[in-house]
Design a protein around this motif. Structure first.
Motif, short mmCIF file in Angstrom:
data_model
loop_
_atom_site.label_atom_id
_atom_site.label_comp_id
_atom_site.label_asym_id
_atom_site.label_seq_id
_atom_site.Cartn_x
_atom_site.Cartn_y
_atom_site.Cartn_z
N GLY A 148 0.79 -1.23 0.00
CA GLY A 148 0.00 0.00 0.00
C GLY A 148 0.81 1.28 0.00
N VAL A 149 2.12 1.16 -0.24
CA VAL A 149 2.99 2.34 -0.28
C VAL A 149 3.20 2.72 -1.74
CG1 VAL A 149 5.25 3.28 0.32
CG2 VAL A 149 4.15 1.60 1.83
N SER A 150 2.80 3.92 -2.11
CA SER A 150 2.95 4.33 -3.51
C SER A 150 4.15 5.23 -3.74
CB SER A 150 1.67 5.03 -4.00
OG SER A 150 1.41 6.16 -3.20
N GLU A 151 4.70 5.80 -2.68
CA GLU A 151 5.84 6.71 -2.81
C GLU A 151 7.10 5.97 -2.35
OE1 GLU A 151 6.86 11.34 -1.66
OE2 GLU A 151 4.86 10.55 -1.25
N ILE A 152 7.92 5.56 -3.33
CA ILE A 152 9.12 4.76 -3.06
C ILE A 152 10.29 5.41 -3.78
CG2 ILE A 152 10.16 2.45 -3.26
CD1 ILE A 152 7.16 1.50 -3.76
N TYR A 153 11.39 5.55 -3.05
CA TYR A 153 12.59 6.13 -3.64
C TYR A 153 13.76 5.18 -3.43
CZ TYR A 153 9.81 10.36 -3.50
OH TYR A 153 8.80 11.28 -3.66
N ILE A 154 14.50 4.90 -4.49
CA ILE A 154 15.73 4.13 -4.42
C ILE A 154 16.82 5.06 -4.94
CG2 ILE A 154 16.97 2.08 -5.23
CD1 ILE A 154 14.20 0.73 -5.56
N LEU A 155 17.68 5.52 -4.02
CA LEU A 155 18.62 6.58 -4.34
C LEU A 155 19.99 6.31 -3.71
CD1 LEU A 155 16.19 9.44 -3.29
CD2 LEU A 155 16.79 8.86 -5.65
N LYS A 156 21.01 6.97 -4.25
CA LYS A 156 22.31 6.96 -3.57
C LYS A 156 22.14 7.62 -2.21
CE LYS A 156 26.15 7.92 -5.55
NZ LYS A 156 27.19 8.61 -6.31
N THR A 157 23.06 7.36 -1.32
CA THR A 157 22.92 7.78 0.08
C THR A 157 22.66 9.28 0.23
OG1 THR A 157 24.23 5.94 0.84
CG2 THR A 157 24.07 7.83 2.32
N LEU A 158 23.47 10.11 -0.35
CA LEU A 158 23.30 11.55 -0.17
C LEU A 158 21.94 12.01 -0.67
CD1 LEU A 158 24.53 14.11 0.94
CD2 LEU A 158 25.62 14.48 -1.28
N ALA A 159 21.53 11.53 -1.83
CA ALA A 159 20.21 11.89 -2.38
C ALA A 159 19.09 11.33 -1.49
CB ALA A 159 20.06 11.37 -3.81
N ALA A 160 19.28 10.14 -0.94
CA ALA A 160 18.27 9.53 -0.05
C ALA A 160 18.10 10.37 1.22
CB ALA A 160 18.66 8.10 0.30
N ILE A 161 19.22 10.84 1.78
CA ILE A 161 19.16 11.68 2.98
C ILE A 161 18.47 13.00 2.67
CG2 ILE A 161 20.61 13.04 4.56
CD1 ILE A 161 22.59 10.61 4.49
N GLU A 162 18.82 13.60 1.54
CA GLU A 162 18.18 14.86 1.15
C GLU A 162 16.68 14.67 0.94
OE1 GLU A 162 20.59 15.98 -2.22
OE2 GLU A 162 22.13 16.88 -0.93
N LYS A 163 16.29 13.58 0.29
CA LYS A 163 14.87 13.29 0.06
C LYS A 163 14.15 13.06 1.39
CE LYS A 163 12.75 13.10 -3.20
NZ LYS A 163 11.86 14.17 -3.76
N TYR A 164 14.77 12.29 2.30
CA TYR A 164 14.19 12.04 3.62
C TYR A 164 13.92 13.37 4.34
CZ TYR A 164 13.62 10.76 8.47
OH TYR A 164 13.12 10.64 9.75
N ASN A 165 14.95 14.23 4.42
CA ASN A 165 14.78 15.49 5.12
C ASN A 165 13.76 16.40 4.45
OD1 ASN A 165 16.37 15.09 7.40
ND2 ASN A 165 18.23 15.77 6.37
N GLU A 166 13.72 16.38 3.12
CA GLU A 166 12.74 17.19 2.40
C GLU A 166 11.32 16.75 2.77
OE1 GLU A 166 10.99 17.03 -2.08
OE2 GLU A 166 13.17 17.13 -1.94
N ILE A 167 11.04 15.45 2.72
CA ILE A 167 9.70 14.94 3.04
C ILE A 167 9.41 15.15 4.52
CG2 ILE A 167 8.26 12.87 3.12
CD1 ILE A 167 9.87 11.91 0.61
N ARG A 168 10.39 14.89 5.37
CA ARG A 168 10.23 15.09 6.81
C ARG A 168 9.84 16.52 7.14
NH1 ARG A 168 12.51 17.88 10.65
NH2 ARG A 168 12.36 17.08 12.76
N ASN A 169 10.53 17.46 6.50
CA ASN A 169 10.29 18.87 6.79
C ASN A 169 8.92 19.35 6.32
OD1 ASN A 169 12.75 19.03 8.05
ND2 ASN A 169 13.81 19.84 6.26
#
Length: 183
Positions: A148-169
């Protein structure tokens, strides 16, 4: 020029402070505990081989980390690649369905977003050219969608961290993330 209410009350307090008794002063506080952002761990720094989170008011350091959503308190733990003693994780075949089942979905916490990092690439730096070395098995994306998860990201570490913080914020979604800090 109109002074916003909060600043005006602070200004008035300091102007009249000598006239107040301690019992007259009431704190003007806002309850942030209900917001998702307050519950989501904040990634505050990362380097090759380490990631630092602010988690439930505490600073925690990890080599690799599993961040899970929670309705009450954020959960983050060291990512144990050897959780399955018979078939431990390796860079190849990488993150498998059984790993995602165990590390994310076995705890009965339903994320809105899943972020999987593939590592930094070779080089020993915070970000390196080329792909991350940690693979993600082809059936993982379909499995996560099936949960049931439609938003999935597979990224290099730095991009994954940036995406995490962007969504978190943005403060509106519960995030699960597997962050690999090397390779």
């Amino acid at each position: 020029m109109e002074i916003p209410g909060f600043f005006k009350s602070c200004f008035n307090y300091f102007q009249d402070a000598p006239n107040y008794k301690k019992s007259d002063i009431k704190a003007n506080t806002m309850d942030y505990s209900k917001s998702i952002e307050a519950k989501q761990a904040e990634i505050i720094s990362d380097e090759w081989g380490t990631i630092t989170l602010k988690l439930n008011g505490l600073i925690k350091h990890f080599k690799d980390v599993v961040i899970l959503p929670s309705r009450d308190r954020q959960i983050a733990e060291e990512w144990n690649w050897r959780w399955n003693k018979e078939e431990p994780m390796h860079h190849h075949p990488g993150i498998r369905v059984k790993d995602v089942q165990h590390l994310i979905f076995s705890k009965n916490l339903k994320p809105d977003v899943v972020i999987l990092s593939q590592g930094r690439g070779h080089g020993g730096q915070r970000d390196n050219l080329g792909p991350g070395i940690l693979e993600v098995a082809p059936d993982v994306m379909e499995y996560i969608k099936g949960q049931g998860v439609s938003e999935i990201y597979i990224l290099k570490t730095l991009a994954a961290i940036e995406k995490y913080n962007e969504i978190r914020n943005q403060g509106q979604k519960h995030i699960a993330a597997l962050i690999h800090t090397t390779c």
